[in-house]
Every structure is written in structure tokens, then in C-alpha cells.
Write a protein that holds these residues in place. Structure first.
Motif, short mmCIF file in Angstrom:
data_model
loop_
_atom_site.label_atom_id
_atom_site.label_comp_id
_atom_site.label_asym_id
_atom_site.label_seq_id
_atom_site.Cartn_x
_atom_site.Cartn_y
_atom_site.Cartn_z
N LEU A 251 -67.68 123.74 -29.82
CA LEU A 251 -67.54 123.78 -28.37
C LEU A 251 -68.49 122.76 -27.73
O LEU A 251 -68.09 122.00 -26.85
N GLU A 252 -69.73 122.73 -28.20
CA GLU A 252 -70.70 121.75 -27.68
C GLU A 252 -70.17 120.33 -27.87
O GLU A 252 -70.23 119.51 -26.95
N GLY A 253 -69.66 120.04 -29.05
CA GLY A 253 -69.15 118.71 -29.34
C GLY A 253 -67.98 118.31 -28.46
O GLY A 253 -67.92 117.18 -27.96
N LYS A 254 -67.06 119.22 -28.24
CA LYS A 254 -65.90 118.92 -27.41
C LYS A 254 -66.29 118.72 -25.95
O LYS A 254 -65.75 117.87 -25.26
N ILE A 255 -67.26 119.51 -25.48
CA ILE A 255 -67.72 119.34 -24.10
C ILE A 255 -68.40 117.98 -23.96
O ILE A 255 -68.16 117.27 -22.98
N GLN A 256 -69.21 117.61 -24.94
CA GLN A 256 -69.84 116.29 -24.93
C GLN A 256 -68.78 115.19 -24.86
O GLN A 256 -68.88 114.25 -24.06
N GLU A 257 -67.78 115.32 -25.70
CA GLU A 257 -66.74 114.31 -25.80
C GLU A 257 -65.93 114.20 -24.51
O GLU A 257 -65.71 113.10 -23.99
N ARG A 258 -65.49 115.32 -23.97
CA ARG A 258 -64.62 115.31 -22.78
C ARG A 258 -65.37 114.95 -21.50
O ARG A 258 -64.80 114.33 -20.61
N TYR A 259 -66.63 115.35 -21.40
CA TYR A 259 -67.37 115.16 -20.15
C TYR A 259 -68.41 114.04 -20.23
O TYR A 259 -69.04 113.72 -19.23
N GLY A 260 -68.59 113.46 -21.41
CA GLY A 260 -69.50 112.35 -21.56
C GLY A 260 -70.95 112.69 -21.25
O GLY A 260 -71.66 111.92 -20.62
N ILE A 261 -71.37 113.87 -21.71
CA ILE A 261 -72.75 114.30 -21.49
C ILE A 261 -73.48 114.42 -22.81
O ILE A 261 -72.86 114.48 -23.87
N GLU A 262 -74.82 114.45 -22.74
CA GLU A 262 -75.60 114.54 -23.97
C GLU A 262 -75.58 115.97 -24.52
O GLU A 262 -75.27 116.93 -23.80
N LYS A 263 -75.96 116.10 -25.78
CA LYS A 263 -75.90 117.37 -26.49
C LYS A 263 -76.75 118.45 -25.81
O LYS A 263 -76.32 119.59 -25.67
N ASP A 264 -77.96 118.07 -25.38
CA ASP A 264 -78.83 119.06 -24.73
C ASP A 264 -78.21 119.61 -23.45
O ASP A 264 -78.32 120.79 -23.16
N ARG A 265 -77.56 118.75 -22.70
CA ARG A 265 -76.91 119.19 -21.46
C ARG A 265 -75.75 120.13 -21.78
O ARG A 265 -75.56 121.16 -21.13
N ALA A 266 -74.96 119.79 -22.78
CA ALA A 266 -73.84 120.66 -23.18
C ALA A 266 -74.37 122.01 -23.62
O ALA A 266 -73.82 123.06 -23.26
N ARG A 267 -75.46 122.02 -24.38
CA ARG A 267 -76.06 123.26 -24.86
C ARG A 267 -76.53 124.12 -23.67
O ARG A 267 -76.29 125.33 -23.63
N ARG A 268 -77.19 123.49 -22.71
CA ARG A 268 -77.67 124.23 -21.52
C ARG A 268 -76.50 124.80 -20.73
O ARG A 268 -76.54 125.94 -20.27
N ASP A 269 -75.45 123.99 -20.56
CA ASP A 269 -74.28 124.46 -19.82
C ASP A 269 -73.65 125.67 -20.51
O ASP A 269 -73.25 126.63 -19.85
N ILE A 270 -73.56 125.62 -21.83
CA ILE A 270 -73.00 126.75 -22.57
C ILE A 270 -73.91 127.96 -22.45
O ILE A 270 -73.43 129.08 -22.25
N ASP A 271 -75.22 127.76 -22.54
CA ASP A 271 -76.15 128.87 -22.39
C ASP A 271 -76.00 129.55 -21.03
O ASP A 271 -76.00 130.78 -20.93
N GLU A 272 -75.87 128.74 -19.98
CA GLU A 272 -75.70 129.29 -18.63
C GLU A 272 -74.38 130.06 -18.53
O GLU A 272 -74.33 131.16 -17.98
N TRP A 273 -73.31 129.48 -19.05
CA TRP A 273 -72.01 130.14 -19.02
C TRP A 273 -72.07 131.45 -19.80
O TRP A 273 -71.61 132.48 -19.33
N TYR A 274 -72.67 131.38 -20.98
CA TYR A 274 -72.78 132.55 -21.86
C TYR A 274 -73.56 133.66 -21.16
O TYR A 274 -73.17 134.84 -21.22
N GLY A 275 -74.63 133.32 -20.46
CA GLY A 275 -75.43 134.30 -19.75
C GLY A 275 -74.65 135.04 -18.67
O GLY A 275 -74.88 136.22 -18.41
N ARG A 276 -73.68 134.36 -18.07
CA ARG A 276 -72.85 135.00 -17.05
C ARG A 276 -71.81 135.93 -17.65
O ARG A 276 -71.19 136.72 -16.93
#
Length: 66
Positions: free
Chosen positions: A39-64
Motif C-alpha cells: 500500500l505504501e509503495g502504490k501510494i508513493q507511485e500514484r501520488y509521487g510522494i516519499e516513503k516517509d510521507r506515505a507511511r505517515r499518511d497511512i498511520d493517520e488514516w489507520y488511526g481514524r
């Protein structure tokens, strides 16, 4: 809750993931199959963001999801 719950209930979570990251295709979600690293890899690929940003975004989503 740990990520295993997401993997085990991926069919239910797919819709929520698609709401958050609408650029992911159904094929992407089927390929990911609940695996966080994919999931992190696909988000990086589709949105052109770095791995740490993708990880943080997933953490925030997961927390909700709790």
C-alpha cells in the motif's frame, strides 16, 4: 488494533482506502491485498510522494479506523 486486522478484513477496508486514496485502482487494491508495504509503495507511485510521507499518511488514516 494491529495491521493484521486490516489484512484479514481487506475486502471491507478496500472501500475506505479508495475513499482516502482515490487514484488507486481496483486492480491496485486487489494486488495490495491488505499488505501495508505494498500500500505504501502504490501510494508513493500514484501520488509521487516519499516513503516517509506515505507511511505517515497511512498511520493517520489507520488511526481514524479505530
Amino acid at each position: 488494533m494491529d495491521w493484521n486486522r486490516v489484512e484479514g478484513n481487506w475486502k471491507q477496508f478496500k472501500g475506505k482506502v479508495k475513499e482516502q486514496w482515490g487514484e488507486l485502482t481496483d486492480d491496485d487494491l486487489d494486488q495490495i491485498a491488505g499488505k501495508r508495504d505494498q500500500l505504501e509503495g502504490k501510494i508513493q507511485e500514484r501520488y509521487g510522494i516519499e516513503k516517509d510521507r506515505a507511511r505517515r499518511d497511512i498511520d493517520e488514516w489507520y488511526g481514524r479506523q479505530l
